[in-house]
Design an enzyme around this catalytic site. Structure first.
Site, PDB file in Angstrom:
ATOM      1  N   ASP A 134      -1.344   1.167   3.417  1.00 31.44           N
ATOM      2  CA  ASP A 134      -2.167   1.395   4.608  1.00 31.44           C
ATOM      3  C   ASP A 134      -2.255   0.205   5.561  1.00 31.44           C
ATOM      4  O   ASP A 134      -2.804   0.326   6.656  1.00 31.44           O
ATOM      5  CB  ASP A 134      -3.578   1.835   4.185  1.00 31.44           C
ATOM      6  N   HIS A 187       4.761  -0.506  -2.842  1.00 29.43           N
ATOM      7  CA  HIS A 187       5.195   0.854  -2.502  1.00 29.43           C
ATOM      8  C   HIS A 187       5.543   0.996  -1.027  1.00 29.43           C
ATOM      9  O   HIS A 187       5.661   2.109  -0.520  1.00 29.43           O
ATOM     10  CB  HIS A 187       4.128   1.878  -2.901  1.00 29.43           C
ATOM     11  N   CYS A 203      15.410   5.569   8.444  1.00 27.38           N
ATOM     12  CA  CYS A 203      16.143   6.822   8.632  1.00 27.38           C
ATOM     13  C   CYS A 203      16.119   7.636   7.336  1.00 27.38           C
ATOM     14  O   CYS A 203      16.159   7.081   6.238  1.00 27.38           O
ATOM     15  CB  CYS A 203      17.589   6.484   9.021  1.00 27.38           C
ATOM     16  N   CYS A 207      15.314   8.596  14.062  1.00 29.52           N
ATOM     17  CA  CYS A 207      16.065   7.353  13.881  1.00 29.52           C
ATOM     18  C   CYS A 207      16.699   6.960  15.215  1.00 29.52           C
ATOM     19  O   CYS A 207      17.418   7.755  15.819  1.00 29.52           O
ATOM     20  CB  CYS A 207      17.146   7.557  12.820  1.00 29.52           C
ATOM     21  N   CYS A 242      20.820   7.197  14.781  1.00 32.76           N
ATOM     22  CA  CYS A 242      21.617   8.422  14.636  1.00 32.76           C
ATOM     23  C   CYS A 242      20.862   9.676  15.069  1.00 32.76           C
ATOM     24  O   CYS A 242      21.432  10.761  15.089  1.00 32.76           O
ATOM     25  CB  CYS A 242      22.100   8.580  13.188  1.00 32.76           C
TER      26      CYS A 242
HETATM   27  N1  LIG Z   1      -4.604   3.639   1.054  1.00 39.40           N
HETATM   28  C1  LIG Z   1      -3.381   3.796   0.543  1.00 39.40           C
HETATM   29  O1  LIG Z   1      -2.437   3.116   0.937  1.00 39.40           O
HETATM   30  C2  LIG Z   1      -3.183   4.832  -0.539  1.00 39.40           C
HETATM   31  C3  LIG Z   1      -4.129   5.823  -0.727  1.00 39.40           C
HETATM   32  C4  LIG Z   1      -3.931   6.752  -1.734  1.00 39.40           C
HETATM   33  C5  LIG Z   1      -2.792   6.683  -2.517  1.00 39.40           C
HETATM   34  N2  LIG Z   1      -1.860   5.715  -2.313  1.00 39.40           N
HETATM   35  C6  LIG Z   1      -0.674   5.667  -3.186  1.00 39.40           C
HETATM   36  O2  LIG Z   1      -0.944   6.518  -4.267  1.00 39.40           O
HETATM   37  C7  LIG Z   1      -0.957   5.866  -5.529  1.00 39.40           C
HETATM   38  C8  LIG Z   1      -2.403   5.805  -5.929  1.00 39.40           C
HETATM   39  O3  LIG Z   1      -2.718   4.872  -6.878  1.00 39.40           O
HETATM   40  P1  LIG Z   1      -4.098   4.068  -6.790  1.00 39.40           P
HETATM   41  O4  LIG Z   1      -4.401   3.592  -8.157  1.00 39.40           O
HETATM   42  O5  LIG Z   1      -4.038   3.096  -5.695  1.00 39.40           O
HETATM   43  O6  LIG Z   1      -5.189   5.144  -6.313  1.00 39.40           O
HETATM   44  P2  LIG Z   1      -5.998   6.258  -7.094  1.00 39.40           P
HETATM   45  O7  LIG Z   1      -6.535   7.132  -6.027  1.00 39.40           O
HETATM   46  O8  LIG Z   1      -5.253   6.864  -8.208  1.00 39.40           O
HETATM   47  O9  LIG Z   1      -7.211   5.441  -7.786  1.00 39.40           O
HETATM   48  C9  LIG Z   1      -8.204   4.845  -7.017  1.00 39.40           C
HETATM   49  C10 LIG Z   1      -9.118   4.010  -7.903  1.00 39.40           C
HETATM   50  O10 LIG Z   1     -10.121   3.456  -7.073  1.00 39.40           O
HETATM   51  C11 LIG Z   1     -11.368   3.568  -7.737  1.00 39.40           C
HETATM   52  N3  LIG Z   1     -12.429   3.596  -6.711  1.00 39.40           N
HETATM   53  C12 LIG Z   1     -13.036   4.665  -6.131  1.00 39.40           C
HETATM   54  N4  LIG Z   1     -13.958   4.263  -5.242  1.00 39.40           N
HETATM   55  C13 LIG Z   1     -13.920   2.912  -5.237  1.00 39.40           C
HETATM   56  C14 LIG Z   1     -14.633   1.912  -4.525  1.00 39.40           C
HETATM   57  N5  LIG Z   1     -15.575   2.231  -3.610  1.00 39.40           N
HETATM   58  N6  LIG Z   1     -14.344   0.613  -4.771  1.00 39.40           N
HETATM   59  C15 LIG Z   1     -13.378   0.281  -5.669  1.00 39.40           C
HETATM   60  N7  LIG Z   1     -12.686   1.181  -6.388  1.00 39.40           N
HETATM   61  C16 LIG Z   1     -12.944   2.486  -6.167  1.00 39.40           C
HETATM   62  C17 LIG Z   1     -11.264   4.848  -8.527  1.00 39.40           C
HETATM   63  O11 LIG Z   1     -12.163   4.811  -9.635  1.00 39.40           O
HETATM   64  C18 LIG Z   1      -9.805   4.808  -8.989  1.00 39.40           C
HETATM   65  O12 LIG Z   1      -9.686   4.104 -10.212  1.00 39.40           O
HETATM   66  C19 LIG Z   1      -0.264   4.567  -5.291  1.00 39.40           C
HETATM   67  O13 LIG Z   1       1.075   4.732  -5.634  1.00 39.40           O
HETATM   68  C20 LIG Z   1      -0.392   4.303  -3.787  1.00 39.40           C
HETATM   69  O14 LIG Z   1       0.809   3.802  -3.232  1.00 39.40           O
HETATM   70  C21 LIG Z   1      -2.040   4.786  -1.327  1.00 39.40           C
HETATM   71 ZN   LIG Z   2      19.830   7.233  11.170  1.00 36.57          ZN
END
Ligand SMILES: NC(=O)c1ccc[n+]([C@@H]2O[C@H](COP(=O)([O-])OP(=O)(O)OC[C@H]3O[C@@H](n4cnc5c(N)ncnc54)[C@H](O)[C@@H]3O)[C@@H](O)[C@H]2O)c1
Ligand SMILES: [Zn+2]
Length: 271
Positions: free
Chosen positions: A112, A129, A137, A168, A171
């Site tokens: 994010d 990630h 692309c 992209c 292309c």
């Molecule tokens: N914001 C982002 O970039 C985003 C959002 C969702 C998922 N993802 C992707 O999905 C996958 C998700 O894995 P993950 O473990 O990051 O997310 P997840 O949603 O599986 O787990 C989130 C964790 O945060 C905890 N949590 C909830 N509220 C909270 C708070 N207020 N303060 C602190 N912790 C809190 C939960 O208990 C949980 O353990 C990853 O591969 C990631 O790349 C990214």
């Molecule tokens: Zn391309």
């Protein structure tokens, strides 16, 4: 709880190098959804419930080939959401602590860009990630990764992206976020690999390390396992902040990220 806060404050105060690791929970206090379990994901994306798709099924590059308007509705919505969200105060407080150390580094599976937005040094970050603020692309016709700044995706009432889809520049094929998806066969890892090299160099220099983990879940345990592995290798204290699943670390704080950081920062100042 008070003891765990004090222990965390002591561990971080005594460290010369700080490793911050973070999952989606870090952004929850900024108003962002985590995807904890299907229910959590479906609350954030009701369309996925309707289509019977889990996060792992929807976050798959095949949708960019089979149904790019659906794929871009999902990622376009997230792009705008993350772009428009202001990081909560905990980011700044933690950055102040990090800057008081010899050096710091952020390891996160979040795509994010919220750490950069809060003022963290982009050269002190491994987005393992990838990042939604970067595109590539779908073919891919080259290894080019470009910024998503200025890219806007309009979404209709049926949760489908409107044309024109991001394309992209080389292309003309549909573009996709430079994010590692599930079952990914075309992710271009170069940007993340450069960040990884900087992370390795940080670890090579790091002495007297402490690790603070925020909001990392168990479903995709990349962040938790990396922190645990480094903690063992360095004999470093691991502070785990997670309101629902804090278990498995030396110091466990079952609070939200913002409140936990504020209380740790206060405890560091006090003594
Ligand atoms: N914001 C982002 O970039 C985003 C959002 C969702 C998922 N993802 C992707 O999905 C996958 C998700 O894995 P993950 O473990 O990051 O997310 P997840 O949603 O599986 O787990 C989130 C964790 O945060 C905890 N949590 C909830 N509220 C909270 C708070 N207020 N303060 C602190 N912790 C809190 C939960 O208990 C949980 O353990 C990853 O591969 C990631 O790349 C990214
Ligand atoms: Zn391309």
């Amino acid at each position: 709880m008070e003891e765990a806060i004090k222990a965390a404050a002591n561990a971080i105060k005594n460290a010369d190098h700080l490793l911050i690791t973070a999952g989606a929970g870090m952004g929850v206090d900024s108003g962002l959804p985590d995807f904890r379990g299907n229910e959590g994901f479906w609350r954030a994306y009701p369309i996925a419930r309707k289509l019977g798709l889990s996060f792992a099924q929807l976050a798959n590059p095949r949708w960019f080939d089979e149904d790019p308007h659906l794929a871009w509705a999902f990622y376009g919505h997230r792009l705008h959401l993350y772009r428009d969200t202001e990081p909560h105060d905990g980011f700044q407080k933690l950055l102040d602590i990090a800057k008081s150390k010899k050096d710091y580094f952020v390891f996160t599976s979040n795509v994010d860009g919220q750490f950069q937005k809060a003022g963290y040094d982009p050269l002190k970050m491994w987005e393992v990630h990838g990042s939604i603020h970067h595109l590539q692309c779908t073919v891919p016709c080259s290894r080019r990764i470009w910024s998503a700044d200025g890219v806007n995706v309009e979404i209709d009432e049926n949760f489908r992206a409107k044309d024109p889809l991001p394309a992209c520049p080389n292309c003309g094929s549909v573009a996709r976020p430079n994010i590692l998806m599930f079952g990914d066969y075309s992710w271009i890892e170069d940007r993340s690999a450069e960040q990884e090299a900087r992370f390795e160099s940080f670890l090579n220099r790091a002495k007297n390390l402490a690790i603070i983990e925020l909001g990392a879940g168990t479903a995709v345990p990349t962040v938790r396992m990396t922190g645990e592995r480094i903690a063992r290798a360095f004999g470093a204290p691991l502070v785990r902040i997670n309101p629902r699943e804090p278990q498995g670390a030396d110091i466990q704080i079952p609070l939200g990220a913002k409140e936990a950081i504020e209380r740790i920062a206060e405890a560091i100042e006090e003594g």
